[in-house]
Design a protein around this motif. Structure first.
Motif, PDB file in Angstrom:
ATOM      1  N   ASN A  62      -2.939  45.530 -28.165  1.00  0.00           N
ATOM      2  CA  ASN A  62      -2.703  45.531 -29.612  1.00  0.00           C
ATOM      3  C   ASN A  62      -3.068  44.220 -30.299  1.00  0.00           C
ATOM      4  O   ASN A  62      -2.632  43.956 -31.418  1.00  0.00           O
ATOM      5  N   LYS A  63      -3.858  43.399 -29.635  1.00  0.00           N
ATOM      6  CA  LYS A  63      -4.371  42.196 -30.284  1.00  0.00           C
ATOM      7  C   LYS A  63      -5.885  42.270 -30.505  1.00  0.00           C
ATOM      8  O   LYS A  63      -6.450  41.431 -31.202  1.00  0.00           O
ATOM      9  N   GLY A  64      -6.538  43.251 -29.894  1.00  0.00           N
ATOM     10  CA  GLY A  64      -7.982  43.368 -30.007  1.00  0.00           C
ATOM     11  C   GLY A  64      -8.411  44.355 -31.077  1.00  0.00           C
ATOM     12  O   GLY A  64      -7.729  45.346 -31.349  1.00  0.00           O
ATOM     13  N   ALA A  65      -9.546  44.089 -31.707  1.00  0.00           N
ATOM     14  CA  ALA A  65     -10.094  44.989 -32.726  1.00  0.00           C
ATOM     15  C   ALA A  65     -11.588  44.753 -32.849  1.00  0.00           C
ATOM     16  O   ALA A  65     -12.087  43.669 -32.529  1.00  0.00           O
ATOM     17  N   PHE A  66     -12.301  45.783 -33.314  1.00  0.00           N
ATOM     18  CA  PHE A  66     -13.737  45.682 -33.568  1.00  0.00           C
ATOM     19  C   PHE A  66     -13.967  45.896 -35.063  1.00  0.00           C
ATOM     20  O   PHE A  66     -13.528  46.903 -35.624  1.00  0.00           O
ATOM     21  N   VAL A  67     -14.616  44.954 -35.714  1.00  0.00           N
ATOM     22  CA  VAL A  67     -14.853  45.014 -37.151  1.00  0.00           C
ATOM     23  C   VAL A  67     -16.310  44.682 -37.445  1.00  0.00           C
ATOM     24  O   VAL A  67     -17.007  44.080 -36.623  1.00  0.00           O
ATOM     25  N   ARG A  68     -16.754  45.073 -38.614  1.00  0.00           N
ATOM     26  CA  ARG A  68     -18.119  44.776 -39.023  1.00  0.00           C
ATOM     27  C   ARG A  68     -18.233  43.295 -39.418  1.00  0.00           C
ATOM     28  O   ARG A  68     -17.277  42.702 -39.937  1.00  0.00           O
ATOM     29  N   PRO A  69     -19.403  42.680 -39.221  1.00  0.00           N
ATOM     30  CA  PRO A  69     -19.583  41.254 -39.538  1.00  0.00           C
ATOM     31  C   PRO A  69     -19.244  40.897 -40.974  1.00  0.00           C
ATOM     32  O   PRO A  69     -18.758  39.797 -41.234  1.00  0.00           O
ATOM     33  N   LYS A  70     -19.470  41.807 -41.918  1.00  0.00           N
ATOM     34  CA  LYS A  70     -19.235  41.475 -43.327  1.00  0.00           C
ATOM     35  C   LYS A  70     -17.767  41.223 -43.631  1.00  0.00           C
ATOM     36  O   LYS A  70     -17.440  40.631 -44.669  1.00  0.00           O
ATOM     37  N   ARG A  71     -16.864  41.668 -42.728  1.00  0.00           N
ATOM     38  CA  ARG A  71     -15.439  41.458 -42.945  1.00  0.00           C
ATOM     39  C   ARG A  71     -14.933  40.181 -42.278  1.00  0.00           C
ATOM     40  O   ARG A  71     -13.748  39.868 -42.370  1.00  0.00           O
ATOM     41  N   VAL A  72     -15.830  39.461 -41.600  1.00  0.00           N
ATOM     42  CA  VAL A  72     -15.424  38.297 -40.804  1.00  0.00           C
ATOM     43  C   VAL A  72     -15.940  37.009 -41.442  1.00  0.00           C
ATOM     44  O   VAL A  72     -17.107  36.920 -41.823  1.00  0.00           O
ATOM     45  N   THR A  73     -15.066  36.008 -41.548  1.00  0.00           N
ATOM     46  CA  THR A  73     -15.444  34.678 -42.012  1.00  0.00           C
ATOM     47  C   THR A  73     -15.098  33.676 -40.923  1.00  0.00           C
ATOM     48  O   THR A  73     -13.959  33.610 -40.457  1.00  0.00           O
ATOM     49  N   VAL A  74     -16.089  32.923 -40.487  1.00  0.00           N
ATOM     50  CA  VAL A  74     -15.891  31.912 -39.445  1.00  0.00           C
ATOM     51  C   VAL A  74     -15.534  30.578 -40.105  1.00  0.00           C
ATOM     52  O   VAL A  74     -16.110  30.209 -41.125  1.00  0.00           O
ATOM     53  N   GLY A  75     -14.572  29.874 -39.527  1.00  0.00           N
ATOM     54  CA  GLY A  75     -14.190  28.585 -40.081  1.00  0.00           C
ATOM     55  C   GLY A  75     -13.049  27.952 -39.326  1.00  0.00           C
ATOM     56  O   GLY A  75     -12.645  28.428 -38.259  1.00  0.00           O
ATOM     57  N   ASP A  76     -12.502  26.902 -39.891  1.00  0.00           N
ATOM     58  CA  ASP A  76     -11.378  26.188 -39.278  1.00  0.00           C
ATOM     59  C   ASP A  76     -10.092  26.866 -39.715  1.00  0.00           C
ATOM     60  O   ASP A  76      -9.454  26.468 -40.682  1.00  0.00           O
ATOM     61  N   PHE A  77      -9.718  27.931 -38.993  1.00  0.00           N
ATOM     62  CA  PHE A  77      -8.540  28.714 -39.329  1.00  0.00           C
ATOM     63  C   PHE A  77      -7.500  28.571 -38.219  1.00  0.00           C
ATOM     64  O   PHE A  77      -7.498  29.349 -37.259  1.00  0.00           O
ATOM     65  N   PRO A  78      -6.615  27.594 -38.314  1.00  0.00           N
ATOM     66  CA  PRO A  78      -5.575  27.444 -37.290  1.00  0.00           C
ATOM     67  C   PRO A  78      -4.593  28.601 -37.368  1.00  0.00           C
ATOM     68  O   PRO A  78      -4.504  29.274 -38.398  1.00  0.00           O
ATOM     69  N   PRO A  79      -3.851  28.876 -36.296  1.00  0.00           N
ATOM     70  CA  PRO A  79      -2.826  29.941 -36.347  1.00  0.00           C
ATOM     71  C   PRO A  79      -1.868  29.689 -37.493  1.00  0.00           C
ATOM     72  O   PRO A  79      -1.451  28.557 -37.739  1.00  0.00           O
ATOM     73  N   GLU A  80      -1.539  30.762 -38.225  1.00  0.00           N
ATOM     74  CA  GLU A  80      -0.667  30.624 -39.385  1.00  0.00           C
ATOM     75  C   GLU A  80       0.771  30.379 -38.954  1.00  0.00           C
ATOM     76  O   GLU A  80       1.242  30.928 -37.964  1.00  0.00           O
ATOM     77  N   GLU A  81       1.477  29.572 -39.744  1.00  0.00           N
ATOM     78  CA  GLU A  81       2.897  29.349 -39.528  1.00  0.00           C
ATOM     79  C   GLU A  81       3.660  30.080 -40.620  1.00  0.00           C
ATOM     80  O   GLU A  81       3.364  29.955 -41.803  1.00  0.00           O
ATOM     81  N   LEU A  82       4.661  30.866 -40.213  1.00  0.00           N
ATOM     82  CA  LEU A  82       5.421  31.652 -41.166  1.00  0.00           C
ATOM     83  C   LEU A  82       6.350  30.765 -41.979  1.00  0.00           C
ATOM     84  O   LEU A  82       7.006  29.876 -41.454  1.00  0.00           O
ATOM     85  N   ASN A  83       6.418  31.024 -43.280  1.00  0.00           N
ATOM     86  CA  ASN A  83       7.381  30.342 -44.142  1.00  0.00           C
ATOM     87  C   ASN A  83       8.618  31.214 -44.242  1.00  0.00           C
ATOM     88  O   ASN A  83       8.685  32.149 -45.027  1.00  0.00           O
ATOM     89  N   LEU A  84       9.608  30.943 -43.414  1.00  0.00           N
ATOM     90  CA  LEU A  84      10.766  31.813 -43.310  1.00  0.00           C
ATOM     91  C   LEU A  84      11.697  31.717 -44.506  1.00  0.00           C
ATOM     92  O   LEU A  84      12.650  32.475 -44.622  1.00  0.00           O
ATOM     93  N   ASP A  85      11.455  30.775 -45.417  1.00  0.00           N
ATOM     94  CA  ASP A  85      12.333  30.635 -46.566  1.00  0.00           C
ATOM     95  C   ASP A  85      12.015  31.620 -47.660  1.00  0.00           C
ATOM     96  O   ASP A  85      12.807  31.848 -48.558  1.00  0.00           O
TER      97      ASP A  85
END
Length: 239
Positions: A210-233
């Motif tokens: 449930n972590k894998g997926a196949f998507v078309r290239p137009k939906r993907v942006t490559v860059g410096d995207f670190p794992p998101e941290e949740l704002n629990l507040d």
């Protein structure tokens, strides 16, 4: 973790929300009334693995039970059904069955000069462009050079709004169904995927379920995207 990020779906709403697992179902329904416009007393809540999954994992039927009692986890979908649509605004913004339609015959459409087709034909765009000006679709190698395996990325979800982060694990053509062309295999940071990198018995890459997926290239942006941290507040922030 005492909170979860879930997707709320109703006839008029598709939103990502954050809720405390200690929230009772009665309290959750009150919160969802503000989100969906469906009165709490008319709500039937079911939990699903994906938005198109017709078989619920659980029905949140006991108002005094906490959300955590039903083993809800981040990435799942809570569908809000309205048992009494006549008493709410549910579906009134998406039901166009009563809207009078303006229709043209094909012959009438062809004669008009204020249509998209007429504009494209005049400016030689799309299928009206000269053959010599047509641009070939990028090859798998071209796409792989722009989206190398191992790159961090951000993927636009099917709703065109929500974005999920992950890592590119595969670039190329696949053998599932009749869906030809180049696909990007992504390992999401969280459980937003639909597979473990294999489809119809063929493995393209390896990742947790449930972590894998196949998507078309137009939906993907490559860059410096670190794992998101949740704002629990901010429990009810719509992302």
């Amino acid at each position: 973790m005492s909170t979860v990020n879930v997707f709320v779906i109703s006839p008029d709403v598709h939103a990502e929300k954050r809720y405390d697992l200690h929230t009772t179902i009665a309290q959750l329904k009150s919160k969802l009334e503000l989100v969906t416009g469906i009165p709490a007393r008319s709500q039937v809540l079911t939990v699903h693995r994906t938005d198109d999954d017709d078989q619920p994992l659980a029905t949140l039927s006991e108002d005094d039970r906490p959300l955590g009692y039903y083993s809800v986890v981040s990435g799942q979908f809570i569908k809000v059904q309205d048992t009494n649509p006549s008493a709410s605004m549910s579906g009134r913004f998406t039901d166009v069955s009563q809207v009078e339609k303006f229709e043209l015959t094909k012959e009438e459409y062809e004669k008009r000069q204020d249509t998209v087709k007429a504009y494209k034909e005049k400016h030689k765009m799309g299928r009206f462009a000269p053959k010599s000006e047509e641009t070939a679709a990028p090859s798998a190698d071209d796409i792989a050079s722009q989206m190398p395996i191992g790159s961090r990325c951000e993927v636009v979800a099917d709703n065109g709004v929500t974005k999920h982060r992950g890592t590119i694990r595969f670039v190329g053509e696949t053998e599932f169904g009749n869906k030809t062309g180049v696909w990007i295999g992504v390992e999401y940071d969280d459980h937003y995927g639909k597979n473990d990198g294999s489809v119809e018995g063929k493995r393209y890459f390896t990742c947790p379920p449930n972590k894998g997926a196949f998507v078309r290239p137009k939906r993907v942006t490559v860059g410096d995207f670190p794992p998101e941290e949740l704002n629990l507040d901010d429990e009810d922030e719509e992302l």
